[in-house]
Design a protein around this motif. Structure first.
Motif, mmCIF file in Angstrom:
data_model
loop_
_atom_site.group_PDB
_atom_site.id
_atom_site.type_symbol
_atom_site.label_atom_id
_atom_site.label_comp_id
_atom_site.label_asym_id
_atom_site.label_seq_id
_atom_site.Cartn_x
_atom_site.Cartn_y
_atom_site.Cartn_z
ATOM 1 N N ALA A 230 90.457 -38.045 33.131
ATOM 2 C CA ALA A 230 91.080 -39.356 33.277
ATOM 3 C C ALA A 230 91.139 -39.817 34.731
ATOM 4 O O ALA A 230 90.947 -40.995 35.028
ATOM 5 C CB ALA A 230 92.481 -39.332 32.675
ATOM 6 N N ALA B 194 87.856 -41.102 35.704
ATOM 7 C CA ALA B 194 87.604 -42.368 35.014
ATOM 8 C C ALA B 194 88.315 -43.502 35.736
ATOM 9 O O ALA B 194 87.737 -44.561 35.984
ATOM 10 C CB ALA B 194 88.066 -42.284 33.561
ATOM 11 N N ALA B 195 89.569 -43.258 36.102
ATOM 12 C CA ALA B 195 90.334 -44.293 36.788
ATOM 13 C C ALA B 195 89.678 -44.636 38.123
ATOM 14 O O ALA B 195 89.546 -45.806 38.482
ATOM 15 C CB ALA B 195 91.773 -43.823 37.008
ATOM 16 N N GLU C 123 87.745 -47.592 31.495
ATOM 17 C CA GLU C 123 87.847 -46.130 31.515
ATOM 18 C C GLU C 123 87.419 -45.508 30.188
ATOM 19 O O GLU C 123 86.785 -44.454 30.154
ATOM 20 C CB GLU C 123 89.286 -45.701 31.836
ATOM 21 N N ARG C 124 87.767 -46.203 29.092
ATOM 22 C CA ARG C 124 87.465 -45.617 27.779
ATOM 23 C C ARG C 124 85.973 -45.352 27.573
ATOM 24 O O ARG C 124 85.589 -44.238 27.241
ATOM 25 C CB ARG C 124 88.027 -46.489 26.668
ATOM 26 N N LEU D 232 83.772 -44.946 29.827
ATOM 27 C CA LEU D 232 83.366 -43.924 30.806
ATOM 28 C C LEU D 232 83.604 -42.528 30.241
ATOM 29 O O LEU D 232 82.760 -41.644 30.334
ATOM 30 C CB LEU D 232 84.181 -44.083 32.099
ATOM 31 N N GLN E 134 86.521 -44.190 39.018
ATOM 32 C CA GLN E 134 85.247 -44.864 38.782
ATOM 33 C C GLN E 134 85.459 -46.327 38.365
ATOM 34 O O GLN E 134 84.749 -47.226 38.811
ATOM 35 C CB GLN E 134 84.481 -44.099 37.690
ATOM 36 N N ALA E 135 86.459 -46.558 37.513
ATOM 37 C CA ALA E 135 86.743 -47.926 37.064
ATOM 38 C C ALA E 135 87.125 -48.812 38.248
ATOM 39 O O ALA E 135 86.691 -49.966 38.339
ATOM 40 C CB ALA E 135 87.859 -47.923 36.023
ATOM 41 N N GLY F 144 91.838 -51.893 33.063
ATOM 42 C CA GLY F 144 91.481 -50.539 33.470
ATOM 43 C C GLY F 144 91.090 -49.694 32.272
ATOM 44 O O GLY F 144 90.043 -49.039 32.257
ATOM 45 N N TYR F 145 91.913 -49.742 31.241
ATOM 46 C CA TYR F 145 91.645 -48.934 30.053
ATOM 47 C C TYR F 145 90.306 -49.302 29.420
ATOM 48 O O TYR F 145 89.561 -48.425 28.974
ATOM 49 C CB TYR F 145 92.781 -49.122 29.038
#
Ligand SMILES: Nc1ncnc2c1ncn2[C@@H]1O[C@H](COP(=O)(O)OP(=O)(O)OP(=O)(O)O)[C@@H](O)[C@H]1O
Ligand SMILES: Nc1ncnc2c1ncn2[C@@H]1O[C@H](COP(=O)(O)OP(=O)(O)OP(=O)(O)O)[C@@H](O)[C@H]1O
Ligand code: SF4
Ligand SMILES: [Mg+2]
Ligand SMILES: [Mg+2]
Lengths: 332, 321
Positions: free
Chosen positions: B128, B131-132, B116-117, B119, B134-135, B112-113
């Motif tokens: 955040a 981002a989560a 997300e990063r 993004l 979207q991921a 996930g990270y």
């Protein structure tokens, strides 16, 4: 059967995850005979590599073998002590990992890595090891002039070939190859598989060959097992599986091939997703995606049953009428 | 192929590497005078022998190598003379999917990270939570259900094909204009591969992403790509419309390649592969395929054939034409 080299019996492998215990390999049984190439196919994530790791006893926490046996000439690999295991690993099996491209040590010249492997297992001096390494490089089609390069100086497919060469160097009884040719073009792939076949006929070793390339498997393997969600759903000779796939998953898989000739059309693949491995599945794991499923498929365990001689399939829609007439019971 | 519509192209690029050790240093010409262009909403498949220079092309286009000769052009401007602001835009717009999914993900970070990063870093989302979300959408799109569970995992908890799909999701995250995909589906069984190729086809058509698609699977190349370029020994030997290349291959190497596909009629018409990469020294002359070519002529040993146009979109480098 007397000539069985490796017999996998009711193997179960679990991984501890945050979401619970994931059963990656669920009660799998099959035999590999001496001098046979056995192929393992199946959807990404269905447990092929995990099975290979378990056979070579390479499973590490958070994974563990929770049940079953891996009998190598009758001796259970899973219960070998450290000394026996070392002998088994060195003299009896070698493994080409799926991560082969990444398996070589980046700061050591490949010549040194291959020579070290040879010298660790065979009593030869440095010159002999080096000339053996040259032969092996030539065998897998890499210019022996590049022996002293570092891994990063080779292409992905070249690194895979170096790992294949290393596995062959040790002349084991069983070679486990997990997607060994993913980066090779068809010409080189065929050449190398041809050479492995020739060596295999000469020295009589067995191969467990894991691949998603069914065309290649049908050509190279004697028998094929198809896995789905941790279970073996079908096994038979390459010909039987290729020409008359019995399990609906195998049938759907064979229909998903993009074609090189004929009209270009959009294919669908197999709609849906495999089940979560952390949930226990009552019926057939493929049922939610299966076009032939009936209500009982979702609730009744589907055990492998004989279809014809040497052929097993785990599907109620296929095996039921045949089992009734042939009276064959569940295999192993 | 017109160069105006090209988003990213390389023109007459050669690249040399040093190999060997002390006494036996040598120079290997990984690519020789190669020109390729990637166009809006089009996919170019790059096929060819292991070691022929496919990954090197992708690495050049993504700026990981500098050409020894020739140049790379991003939206018409040579990358040799770029300013740093534009370089940042180019870096974000061009995403690479590396060949080896076992070394291209950070083993210490959750899946996930790792999605997300980029993004957040590239301003695709600004918080955040988005981002989560979207991921998770991206993970679902590449078939890694259930996305929440996958996002919490580390790379070693995933199978080879699952990692490949994470790499694809990560490349898609920053909404790139160009994707350089180096064997992105090599570890996927056919049914999952079709799903991924369909996803990429949709992105190509709907968002106009330009693709370089490196593959050894010609059927996938035909399924996904508009054009196919064939590399042999660092040279581009044939290029054209996917249909032309797969249905009417002309170069002796392309024919060998197509004939070697299991089930595609046996007996490849040439000597089998021997030691690869012949004639990779910078001063080598002649056609790179001459040692294995069943139809070689005397001049093939002496002169590198020029790239000749056979049809509108079909070019070949071979003295037979
Ligand atoms: N260390 C681990 N922890 C948790 N789950 C794992 C771990 N290793 C593998 N798994 C899971 O176990 C399942 C089987 O993985 P395995 O690597 O055996 O698949 P595979 O059949 O080899 O797939 P592929 O064809 O993509 O390589 C996958 O769903 C994977 O996510
Ligand atoms: N950093 C490097 N140093 C020296 N030689 C290199 C380097 N990178 C690549 N090469 C060489 O350049 C040639 C082309 O390599 P490349 O990785 O582009 O091949 P490829 O077509 O991607 O092959 P594969 O299909 O096996 O991945 C090979 O002979 C390789 O050994
Ligand atoms: S140029 Fe000559 S050697 Fe090269 S492919 Fe054509 S005929 Fe064969
Ligand atoms: Mg695997
Ligand atoms: Mg490569």
């Amino acid at each position: 059967m007397t000539d069985v080299l490796l017999s996998i019996r009711n193997l179960c492998v679990d991984y501890l995850t945050d979401a619970g215990v994931a059963r990656a390999v669920d009660d799998i049984s099959f035999d590999i005979r001496a001098g046979e190439v056995f192929g393992l196919a199946g959807e990404s994530g269905c447990g092929k590599s995990t099975t290979a790791f378990a056979i070579a006893r390479l499973i590490r926490m958070p994974g563990f073998v929770s049940d079953g046996e891996v009998l190598f000439e009758g001796e259970d690999v899973l219960r070998m002590d450290a000394k026996r295991l070392r002998a088994f690993r060195w003299a009896q099996t070698s493994v080409v990992l799926q991560s082969a491209m990444n398996a070589l040590n980046p700061v050591i010249r490949v010549s040194e890595q291959v020579c070290d492997a040879i010298r660790a297992h065979q009593r030869v001096n440095e010159d002999q090891a080096r000339s053996r390494t040259r032969e092996l490089f030539a065998l897998v089609g890499i210019d022996p002039g590049r022996l002293d390069d570092y891994p990063h100086q080779f292409s992905g497919g070249m690194r895979q070939r170096i790992c294949i060469a290393m596995a062959l160097a040790l002349r084991p009884r069983l070679i486990i190859m997990d997607e060994p040719t993913t980066a090779l073009d068809v010409v080189v792939q065929r050449d190398i598989i041809g050479k492995i076949s020739a060596l295999q006929r000469e020295f009589g070793f067995s191969v467990l060959f894991i691949s998603h390339d069914l065309g290649l498997m049908l050509e190279f393997c004697d028998r094929i097992g198809v896995m789905y969600a941790g279970r073996l759903v079908e096994a038979g000779t390459a010909r039987q599986v290729g020409e008359q796939p019995a399990h609906p998953y195998t049938q759907a898989l064979l229909r998903s091939f993009p074609s090189l000739c004929g009209p270009r059309r959009r294919l669908q693949g197999i709609p849906g997703a495999p089940p979560r491995l952390t949930e226990s599945i009552a019926g057939c794991a493929f049922a939610p995606r299966c076009e032939k499923a009936e209500s009982t498929c979702l609730t009744q365990t589907q055990a492998l049953a004989s279809l014809t001689e040497g052929r097993v399939v785990a599907c109620a829609r296929v095996s039921r009428p045949l089992v009734a007439t042939t009276q064959t019971a569940e295999v192993s | 192929m017109t160069s105006e519509s090209a988003l990213l192209r390389m023109e007459n690029v050669s690249l040399d590497f040093k190999t060997g050790t002390w006494g036996r240093r040598s120079v290997l010409r990984a690519l020789r005078d190669v020109s390729l262009s990637l166009r809006l909403g089009k996919a170019l498949a790059l096929v060819g022998e292991s070691g022929s220079g496919k990954s090197t092309c992708a690495r050049l286009l993504s700026g990981l190598h500098q050409p020894t000769a020739g140049d790379i052009y991003w939206r018409g401007a040579g990358l040799g003379q770029r300013k740093s602001k534009e370089t940042a835009a180019y870096r974000r717009s061009v995403q690479m999917i590396f060949q080896d999914p076992f070394s291209s993900l950070n083993p210490a970070l959750s899946i996930g990270y790792q999605i997300e990063r980029p993004l957040l870093a590239n301003g695709v989302v600004d918080n955040a939570a988005d981002a989560a979300r979207q991921a998770r959408i991206l993970l679902e799109r590449v078939g890694l259900h259930p996305a929440d569970e996958t996002a919490a995992k580390r790379p070693h908890e995933l199978s080879g094909g699952q990692r490949q799909r994470v790499a694809i999701a990560r490349a898609l995250a920053v909404k790139p204009e160009v994707i350089l995909a180096d064997e992105p589906t090599s570890m996927l069984d056919v049914s999952v591969r079709i799903g991924i190729l369909n996803l990429l086809l949709d992105l190509k058509q709907e968002q106009g992403i330009a693709f370089l698609f490196i593959t050894h699977d010609l059927a996938s190349a035909r399924y996904f790509a508009d054009d196919i370029a064939v590399l042999y020994g660092g040279s581009l030997v044939e290029q054209g419309d996917s249909e032309a290349i797969t249905q009417n291959p002309q170069h002796p190497y392309t024919r060998l390649l197509l004939n070697s596909i299991p089930g595609a009629g046996d007996n490849p018409s040439t000597a089998p592969a021997q030691t690869d990469a012949p004639m990779r020294q910078p001063d080598a002359k002649g056609c790179p395929f001459v040692h294995r070519c069943p139809q070689a002529l005397a001049e093939c040993r002496e002169v590198m054939p020029a790239l000749r146009q056979l049809a509108d979109n079909h070019a070949i480098r071979c003295h037979l034409y």
